[in-house]
Design an enzyme around this catalytic site. Structure first.
Site: not given
Ligand code: FES
Length: 144
Positions: A33, A35, A59, A103
């Site tokens: 993702c 992040d 996110c 996450c």
């Molecule tokens: Fe990857 Fe939240 S979508 S950490």
């Protein structure tokens, strides 16, 4: 879809920021993702976590998870902080949707990475702590 706790910790995150001269700093990321999360810990001579702060580029669930993780580790010993797993973060947030569980895993990894950094600086071994994955790229580093 999100619990009230998740929304609260996303909209009013606790412990955002950084700690100067932190005892331990850990940066982790999720390659899928994109992040990333950085965790700062201030640990006293007795091995108690006095302060915890975070910066997350990611996110809402990642922001809520890292904020909750900092709340959960504060006041704990280094050993106790290892128990702040993604399951503990999930429980404290009253759950996350299945696609967002990773996450909370990032929050666990960030704690571990910060503890790993602390242990390295102190020259100590923390029982049960494994070396974190290093998957932070230089260009992402510039975000911080
Ligand atoms: Fe990857 Fe939240 S979508 S950490």
């Amino acid at each position: 879809m999100y619990s009230e706790k998740v929304m609260d910790y996303f909209l009013n995150p606790r412990n955002v920021g950084e700690i100067e001269d932190a005892s331990g700093v850990g940066t982790v990321g999720n390659a899928k993702c994109g992040d990333i999360m950085r965790m700062f810990l201030d640990i006293d001579e007795a091995g108690i976590i006095r302060e915890a702060k975070f910066k997350t580029f990611g996110c809402g669930a990642a922001v809520a998870s890292s904020s909750m993780a900092t709340e959960l580790v504060k006041g704990k010993s280094v050993q106790e902080a290892l128990q702040v797993t993604n399951a503990a973060v999930l429980e404290a947030l009253d759950g996350l949707p299945p696609v967002k569980v990773h996450c909370s895993l990032l929050a666990e990894e960030a704690i571990h990475a910060a503890l790993w950094d602390y242990a390295g600086k102190k020259g100590i071994v923390i029982q049960g702590l494994k070396k974190p994955k290093e998957d932070i790229h230089e260009e992402e580093e510039e975000l911080f």
